[in-house]
Design an enzyme around this catalytic site. Structure first.
Site, PDB file in Angstrom:
ATOM      1  N   ARG A   1       0.826  -1.015  -0.164  1.00  0.00           N
ATOM      2  CA  ARG A   1       0.092   0.006  -0.005  1.00  0.00           C
ATOM      3  C   ARG A   1       1.119   1.121  -0.057  1.00  0.00           C
ATOM      4  O   ARG A   1       1.278   1.755   0.993  1.00  0.00           O
ATOM      5  CB  ARG A   1      -0.881  -0.079   1.554  1.00  0.00           C
ATOM      6  CG  ARG A   1      -1.849  -1.166   1.210  1.00  0.00           C
ATOM      7  CD  ARG A   1      -3.045  -1.169   2.285  1.00  0.00           C
ATOM      8  NE  ARG A   1      -3.531  -2.285   2.687  1.00  0.00           N
ATOM      9  CZ  ARG A   1      -4.683  -2.990   1.963  1.00  0.00           C
ATOM     10  NH1 ARG A   1      -5.304  -2.361   1.059  1.00  0.00           N
ATOM     11  NH2 ARG A   1      -5.094  -4.208   2.445  1.00  0.00           N
TER      12      ARG A   1
ATOM     13  N   SER B   1      -9.360  -8.910  -5.094  1.00  0.00           N
ATOM     14  CA  SER B   1      -9.615  -8.440  -3.721  1.00  0.00           C
ATOM     15  C   SER B   1     -10.494  -9.794  -3.109  1.00  0.00           C
ATOM     16  O   SER B   1     -11.267  -9.811  -3.876  1.00  0.00           O
ATOM     17  CB  SER B   1     -10.091  -6.989  -3.584  1.00  0.00           C
ATOM     18  OG  SER B   1     -10.656  -7.160  -2.393  1.00  0.00           O
TER      19      SER B   1
ATOM     20  N   ASP C   1     -12.649  -9.067  -1.027  1.00  0.00           N
ATOM     21  CA  ASP C   1     -13.825  -8.657  -0.545  1.00  0.00           C
ATOM     22  C   ASP C   1     -14.755  -8.947  -1.714  1.00  0.00           C
ATOM     23  O   ASP C   1     -16.124  -8.803  -1.277  1.00  0.00           O
ATOM     24  CB  ASP C   1     -13.510  -7.232  -0.275  1.00  0.00           C
ATOM     25  CG  ASP C   1     -12.856  -6.776   0.869  1.00  0.00           C
ATOM     26  OD1 ASP C   1     -12.361  -7.975   1.273  1.00  0.00           O
ATOM     27  OD2 ASP C   1     -12.487  -6.009   1.138  1.00  0.00           O
TER      28      ASP C   1
ATOM     29  N   ARG D   1     -23.037 -25.081  21.817  1.00  0.00           N
ATOM     30  CA  ARG D   1     -22.373 -23.731  22.219  1.00  0.00           C
ATOM     31  C   ARG D   1     -22.803 -22.763  20.863  1.00  0.00           C
ATOM     32  O   ARG D   1     -23.072 -23.313  20.020  1.00  0.00           O
ATOM     33  CB  ARG D   1     -21.058 -24.040  22.360  1.00  0.00           C
ATOM     34  CG  ARG D   1     -20.075 -22.848  23.007  1.00  0.00           C
ATOM     35  CD  ARG D   1     -18.719 -23.445  22.919  1.00  0.00           C
ATOM     36  NE  ARG D   1     -18.473 -23.558  24.320  1.00  0.00           N
ATOM     37  CZ  ARG D   1     -17.285 -24.091  24.775  1.00  0.00           C
ATOM     38  NH1 ARG D   1     -16.402 -24.805  23.741  1.00  0.00           N
ATOM     39  NH2 ARG D   1     -16.894 -24.281  25.993  1.00  0.00           N
TER      40      ARG D   1
ATOM     41  N   MET E   1     -13.674 -11.192   7.208  1.00  0.00           N
ATOM     42  CA  MET E   1     -13.344  -9.920   6.403  1.00  0.00           C
ATOM     43  C   MET E   1     -14.336  -9.680   5.412  1.00  0.00           C
ATOM     44  O   MET E   1     -15.438 -10.105   5.253  1.00  0.00           O
ATOM     45  CB  MET E   1     -11.831 -10.164   5.994  1.00  0.00           C
ATOM     46  CG  MET E   1     -10.587 -10.259   6.757  1.00  0.00           C
ATOM     47  SD  MET E   1      -9.210 -10.195   5.468  1.00  0.00           S
ATOM     48  CE  MET E   1      -8.064 -10.016   6.892  1.00  0.00           C
TER      49      MET E   1
ATOM     50  N   VAL F   1      -5.978 -15.385   7.705  1.00  0.00           N
ATOM     51  CA  VAL F   1      -6.326 -16.744   7.190  1.00  0.00           C
ATOM     52  C   VAL F   1      -6.885 -16.803   5.885  1.00  0.00           C
ATOM     53  O   VAL F   1      -6.624 -17.479   5.027  1.00  0.00           O
ATOM     54  CB  VAL F   1      -6.950 -17.829   8.189  1.00  0.00           C
ATOM     55  CG1 VAL F   1      -7.428 -18.758   7.845  1.00  0.00           C
ATOM     56  CG2 VAL F   1      -5.980 -17.917   9.494  1.00  0.00           C
ATOM     57  N   GLN F   2      -8.081 -16.009   6.033  1.00  0.00           N
ATOM     58  CA  GLN F   2      -8.857 -15.767   5.126  1.00  0.00           C
ATOM     59  C   GLN F   2      -8.149 -15.473   3.538  1.00  0.00           C
ATOM     60  O   GLN F   2      -8.830 -15.852   2.414  1.00  0.00           O
ATOM     61  CB  GLN F   2     -10.004 -14.852   4.985  1.00  0.00           C
ATOM     62  CG  GLN F   2     -10.921 -15.200   6.356  1.00  0.00           C
ATOM     63  CD  GLN F   2     -11.656 -14.033   6.639  1.00  0.00           C
ATOM     64  OE1 GLN F   2     -12.825 -13.666   6.236  1.00  0.00           O
ATOM     65  NE2 GLN F   2     -11.129 -13.379   7.571  1.00  0.00           N
ATOM     66  N   ARG F   3      -7.022 -14.679   3.615  1.00  0.00           N
ATOM     67  CA  ARG F   3      -6.344 -14.300   2.350  1.00  0.00           C
ATOM     68  C   ARG F   3      -5.203 -15.069   2.206  1.00  0.00           C
ATOM     69  O   ARG F   3      -4.481 -14.991   0.867  1.00  0.00           O
ATOM     70  CB  ARG F   3      -5.753 -12.770   2.648  1.00  0.00           C
ATOM     71  CG  ARG F   3      -6.860 -11.828   2.165  1.00  0.00           C
ATOM     72  CD  ARG F   3      -6.429 -10.559   2.143  1.00  0.00           C
ATOM     73  NE  ARG F   3      -5.085 -10.085   2.402  1.00  0.00           N
ATOM     74  CZ  ARG F   3      -4.725  -8.931   2.916  1.00  0.00           C
ATOM     75  NH1 ARG F   3      -5.672  -7.977   3.185  1.00  0.00           N
ATOM     76  NH2 ARG F   3      -3.710  -8.503   3.252  1.00  0.00           N
TER      77      ARG F   3
ATOM     78  N   GLU G   1     -11.577 -38.959 -20.100  1.00  0.00           N
ATOM     79  CA  GLU G   1     -11.585 -40.307 -20.032  1.00  0.00           C
ATOM     80  C   GLU G   1     -12.299 -41.130 -21.514  1.00  0.00           C
ATOM     81  O   GLU G   1     -11.661 -42.315 -21.656  1.00  0.00           O
ATOM     82  CB  GLU G   1     -12.385 -40.836 -18.887  1.00  0.00           C
ATOM     83  CG  GLU G   1     -13.839 -40.516 -18.925  1.00  0.00           C
ATOM     84  CD  GLU G   1     -14.702 -40.923 -17.683  1.00  0.00           C
ATOM     85  OE1 GLU G   1     -13.887 -41.820 -16.756  1.00  0.00           O
ATOM     86  OE2 GLU G   1     -15.720 -40.573 -17.488  1.00  0.00           O
TER      87      GLU G   1
HETATM   88  N1  LIG Z   1      -6.648   7.598  -5.407  1.00  0.00           N
HETATM   89  C1  LIG Z   1      -5.634   7.280  -5.497  1.00  0.00           C
HETATM   90  N2  LIG Z   1      -4.565   7.757  -5.935  1.00  0.00           N
HETATM   91  C2  LIG Z   1      -3.330   7.342  -6.265  1.00  0.00           C
HETATM   92  N3  LIG Z   1      -3.082   6.216  -5.862  1.00  0.00           N
HETATM   93  C3  LIG Z   1      -3.935   5.275  -5.152  1.00  0.00           C
HETATM   94  C4  LIG Z   1      -5.073   6.091  -4.966  1.00  0.00           C
HETATM   95  N4  LIG Z   1      -5.875   4.845  -4.319  1.00  0.00           N
HETATM   96  C5  LIG Z   1      -5.007   3.888  -4.158  1.00  0.00           C
HETATM   97  N5  LIG Z   1      -3.897   4.026  -4.449  1.00  0.00           N
HETATM   98  C6  LIG Z   1      -2.708   3.221  -4.335  1.00  0.00           C
HETATM   99  O1  LIG Z   1      -3.132   1.843  -4.408  1.00  0.00           O
HETATM  100  C7  LIG Z   1      -2.765   1.341  -3.227  1.00  0.00           C
HETATM  101  C8  LIG Z   1      -3.555   0.308  -2.684  1.00  0.00           C
HETATM  102  O2  LIG Z   1      -4.971   0.922  -2.545  1.00  0.00           O
HETATM  103  P1  LIG Z   1      -5.748   0.501  -1.072  1.00  0.00           P
HETATM  104  O3  LIG Z   1      -5.039   0.459  -0.031  1.00  0.00           O
HETATM  105  O4  LIG Z   1      -6.882   1.314  -1.043  1.00  0.00           O
HETATM  106  O5  LIG Z   1      -6.046  -1.171  -1.610  1.00  0.00           O
HETATM  107  P2  LIG Z   1      -7.134  -1.732  -2.703  1.00  0.00           P
HETATM  108  O6  LIG Z   1      -6.426  -1.840  -3.834  1.00  0.00           O
HETATM  109  O7  LIG Z   1      -8.630  -1.240  -2.753  1.00  0.00           O
HETATM  110  O8  LIG Z   1      -7.005  -3.264  -2.142  1.00  0.00           O
HETATM  111  P3  LIG Z   1      -7.862  -4.069  -0.992  1.00  0.00           P
HETATM  112  O9  LIG Z   1      -9.218  -4.159  -1.586  1.00  0.00           O
HETATM  113  O10 LIG Z   1      -7.308  -5.349  -0.904  1.00  0.00           O
HETATM  114  O11 LIG Z   1      -7.624  -3.142   0.226  1.00  0.00           O
HETATM  115  C9  LIG Z   1      -2.404   2.620  -2.155  1.00  0.00           C
HETATM  116  O12 LIG Z   1      -1.509   2.314  -1.294  1.00  0.00           O
HETATM  117  C10 LIG Z   1      -1.975   3.686  -3.082  1.00  0.00           C
HETATM  118  O13 LIG Z   1      -0.601   3.374  -3.663  1.00  0.00           O
HETATM  119  O1  LIG Z   2      -4.029  -6.635   5.185  1.00  0.00           O
HETATM  120  P1  LIG Z   2      -4.538  -5.446   5.940  1.00  0.00           P
HETATM  121  O2  LIG Z   2      -3.884  -4.219   5.209  1.00  0.00           O
HETATM  122  O3  LIG Z   2      -4.559  -5.603   7.146  1.00  0.00           O
HETATM  123  O4  LIG Z   2      -6.136  -5.392   5.247  1.00  0.00           O
HETATM  124  C1  LIG Z   2      -7.119  -6.126   5.583  1.00  0.00           C
HETATM  125  C2  LIG Z   2      -8.313  -5.346   4.635  1.00  0.00           C
HETATM  126  O5  LIG Z   2      -8.012  -6.083   3.667  1.00  0.00           O
HETATM  127  C3  LIG Z   2      -8.936  -6.841   3.082  1.00  0.00           C
HETATM  128  O6  LIG Z   2      -8.460  -8.244   3.350  1.00  0.00           O
HETATM  129  C4  LIG Z   2      -9.073  -7.044   1.456  1.00  0.00           C
HETATM  130  O7  LIG Z   2      -9.560  -5.645   1.226  1.00  0.00           O
HETATM  131  C5  LIG Z   2     -10.332  -6.451   3.640  1.00  0.00           C
HETATM  132  O8  LIG Z   2     -11.118  -7.698   3.869  1.00  0.00           O
HETATM  133  C6  LIG Z   2      -9.521  -6.253   4.942  1.00  0.00           C
HETATM  134  O9  LIG Z   2     -10.571  -5.151   5.645  1.00  0.00           O
END
Ligand SMILES: Nc1ncnc2c1ncn2[C@@H]1O[C@H](COP(=O)(O)OP(=O)(O)OP(=O)(O)O)[C@@H](O)[C@H]1O
Ligand SMILES: O=P(O)(O)OC[C@H]1O[C@](O)(CO)[C@@H](O)[C@@H]1O
Length: 741
Positions: free
Chosen positions: A80, A156, A158, A193, A200, A291-293, A621
């Protein structure tokens, strides 16, 4: 593949949270682009790799993405990147790409990553102008790469991109969650229970809702429908009624992003506290977390991500300067392209709608099946408020044909939903012979408890068809037992058997009742549906076996010839080949000739001489009566002349066994829900229409019995047109190294 894009340079990166299947997409991007003569670069650590440049951007070849299909995470790393969020960082990124001569970029990540790509493309001309002005790039460089082109692929767990039916990783994450729920159920039941399980999904309830259905939970809390002020009362009442109806355990599923109607977060520990206070329950909390990822991708996440990666490479290489960026995604059972900006914008609207309490908008943005699933979960999980009434119309549920994992989930849904719709559901034990002998038993809400996760078929399934001499007997049973409709869940023999009965309705008035067919066969060869219950589980079994088989060869130069089931239908072979990383697939649909085999021998010899270590061939087969698995293996061995050795494996019945995957449970639930609705309506209306319910291009379709076999090859027992045959070029692009073709 035609080599159309010589000289074009393409880079690929993964960004945001990792997701199982990203490697399959990266592999497909790289290999497709190489097959098209492009130069390919992999970027490590997401956007940070292009911001930093240097070793973070490296040219790759065919073998650099070998043996990665089965691996979880992303081999090129993800990140990120804060730097990339800043204009300064994006300027450095633009400079580094142009210095490598790259102006095509594929980003595999979540909606954040795709927004980043869009911002980058938008700013690219200005960034380049600034770089020319500062002397970091020459005018010529800027002119040569005046626009950024490319494509996004949603990776993703999600499954939150509006417009896409699934995203990379969501299916594997569901596997992790549902496996955990199955395991928790047994310990929970032993202690009577309650477990509160947090999953997530950030702002998206997809994982929670699907897992609640597939894992047969009692209550679910998701962000799209923020629980109202009475949620505690409702939940406690539902759990209590479940226990009174015979459940030994309860599971409450909480999506991590859920807030109540006032916007206050609800955590798993909050739910635990409520259960203690209101019900005196000593509930346990399990937070599944990362674990889910983790772990190896499911079969679906391998073949679908391969398809997505292939399409993304075609889109990025085929783009012209100024073209809109597409996001490549699965939609209606196919891979397609959507305008990236629109998809990201719509995705952003969901949390906004949730925040202002617009439940309808939030749910509808998630697509039709989301709302449908929410309703079906409620109908199946809530115990009936009234027991089956004496005069409830009776319907019979039976299985016929070969065993398909998920038959139990389908029968479960039929019973629970049937009761909810005012029907008395009786189960037929042992297919058509069971029906003829009157082996029927009434099934109550609690009788099917525990059926969903289990492979096999509690009602039993048989391949025997009803014959002329059985019709009278079956008619008598239907009349004596006052059966007003039949739901048959099974394979080709179920379809043929029910078609026979339907054809006899002139002579036997007892057959003039509504009949509905639901497809369940690992072969996936049935009419009126593109996918049948059980096929996904079988594919996962095949892929698990292939992983082990491939691993066993680590030190050898070896060719494996693996035989899979499917009779005359090559679905399992083709999809197993795509998901398992096969180099060659033998299908009955295409035939196998001596020339084919000679070409394969030549390919084997030259590729092993070039250093190949493993060659995987998958044979359906019934691919050819004479060129059997044994024959092909011996032929390859005889012609190897010491370059490699050959082993054969016939996977056999492990493909029919196994507990149903989340996808098969969901498919069973969805199709049976429509089947039961149709039966209930017809029984009430006194009509006797007969049909097959199936899934075609992602939508539920009904085919009248009269047209059941219209587009069907009865001799080969498979549809005349099979959608998955269009994946052959994808398989060729990722498995046939250009120089070794
Ligand atoms: N508006 C933006 N402008 C430029 N870069 C961005 C922007 N939004 C996200 N990014 C880049 O994409 C990276 C990943 O974005 P983000 O952390 O939102 O995860 P994601 O791609 O939505 O994946 P996940 O759904 O797994 O969280 C960011 O750390 C950044 O580098
Ligand atoms: O691995 P990180 O940065 O803790 O992010 C967790 C988030 O990423 C996801 O696994 C994917 O977007 C979400 O479900 C969760 O909220």
């Amino acid at each position: 593949m035609a080599a159309d894009f010589a000289g074009r340079r393409l880079a690929v990166l993964t960004s945001g949270g990792d997701a199982q299947g990203m490697n399959a997409a990266v592999r497909a991007v790289v290999r497709t682009a190489l097959a098209l003569d492009a130069e390919v670069y992999m970027v490590t650590e997401g956007y940070q790799g292009i911001v930093d440049g240097g070793d973070g951007i490296c040219r790759v070849g065919w073998d650099d993405v070998g043996s990665i299909l089965h691996r979880g995470g992303t081999i090129i790393g993800t990140f990120r990147s804060r730097d990339f969020r800043e204009r300064q960082g994006r300027r450095r990124a633009a400079r580094n790409l142009v210095e490598h001569g790259i102006d095509r970029l594929i980003v595999i990540g979540g909606d954040g990553s795709l927004s980043g790509l869009d911002a980058f493309r938008e700013e690219w001309p200005d960034l380049l102008a600034e770089l020319v002005e500062s002397g970091d790039l020459s005018k010529e460089q800027a002119q040569e790469h005046s626009m950024l082109m490319g494509a996004g692929v949603v990776g993703s767990i999600d499954n939150d991109l509006v417009g896409a039916d699934t995203t990379i990783g969501a299916d594997s994450a569901l596997h992790r969650i549902v496996d955990a729920l199955d395991d928790l159920s047994s310990t929970a039941a032993s202690h009577q229970r309650t477990f509160v399980v947090e999953v997530m999904g950030r702002h998206c309830g997809y994982l929670a809702l699907n897992a609640a259905v597939a894992g047969v939970c009692d209550y679910v809390l998701i962000p799209e429908t923020p629980p109202g002020p009475q949620w505690v009362d409702r939940m406690c009442a539902e759990l209590t009624r479940g226990r009174n109806a015979g459940r030994r355990e309860s599971i409450v599923l909480v999506a991590e992003g859920v807030h109540d109607a006032q916007g206050e977060p609800i955590t798993a520990h909050d739910v635990q506290g409520v259960l203690k206070e209101r019900l005196g329950e000593d509930a346990r909390v399990t937070i599944l977390g990362h674990v889910q990822r983790g772990g190896s991708p499911s079969a679906f996440d391998r073949w679908m991500s391969t398809w997505l990666g292939h399409e993304a490479a075609l889109a990025a290489l085929g783009a012209e300067p100024g073209d809109q960026l597409p996001v490549v995604c699965e939609r209606n059972g196919r891979v397609g392209r959507l305008p990236l900006v629109d998809a990201v914008r719509a995705t952003r609207e969901v949390p906004e709608a949730i925040e202002v309490g617009d439940v309808e908008k939030a749910t509808s943005l998630r697509g039709d099946t989301f709302g449908e699933l929410r309703d079906v979960f409620r109908d199946m999980s809530e115990p009936p408020r009234v027991d089956v009434v004496e005069a409830a119309p009776r319907i019979a549920v039976l299985h016929a044909g070969g065993l398909a994992p998920g038959m139990n989930a389908a029968a479960f849904a039929a019973v629970r939903l049937g009761i909810e719709r005012g029907l008395d559901v009786v189960g037929v034990t042992g297919g058509f012979p069971g029906l003829a002998s009157g082996a029927l038993r009434s099934l109550g809400w609690a009788d099917v408890e525990g059926w969903v996760p289990v492979g096999g078929a509690e009602l039993g399934t048989r391949r025997d068809l009803p014959h002329t001499q059985d019709y009278f007997q079956i008619a008598r049973v239907l009349e004596d037992q006052d059966i007003r409709g039949i739901l048959a869940i099974g394979g080709f023999n179920a379809y043929q058997g029910m078609h026979h009965l339907w054809q006899e309705r002139e002579r036997y008035p007892a057959f003039r009742i509504p009949m509905v067919l639901v497809p369940a066969s690992i072969d996936n060869n049935l009419p009126a549906s593109e996918i049948s219950i059980g096929a996904d589980t079988a594919l996962n079994e095949i892929v698990d076996a292939l992983d082990r088989i491939k691993q066993s060869a680590s030190a050898a130069q070896r060719c494996f010839v693996v035989e899979v089931m499917g009779r005359h239908c090559g679905y399992l072979a083709m999809m197993g080949g795509l998901a398992g990383g096969a180099e060659r697939v033998y299908l009955q649909e295409e035939g196998v000739t001596l020339e084919d085999l000679s070409r394969d021998v030549a390919r084997l010899r030259s590729s092993f001489a070039d250093g190949r270590r493993l060659f995987l061939a998958i044979r359906n087969e019934e691919a050819n009566r004479f060129y059997t698995t044994d024959f092909i293996s011996r032929l390859f061995a005889e012609e190897s002349r010491g370059l490699y050795d050959v082993r054969q494996n016939v996977l056999g019945h492990i493909q029919q066994g196994g507990n149903p995957t989340p996808a098969d449970r969901a498919l069973a639930t969805r199709l049976v829900m429509h089947a039961i609705d149709d039966l209930a309506q017809r029984v009430e209306a006194g009509t006797s229409d007969a049909e097959a319910v199936g899934l075609v291009q992602g939508h539920v379709r009904r085919t009248p019995m009269a047209h059941l076999f219209d587009d069907f090859d009865l001799e080969c027992r498979r549809p005349r047109a099979q959608w998955w045959m269009t994946l052959k070029p994808v398989l060729e692009a990722v498995s046939n190294e250009p120089e070794r073709q």
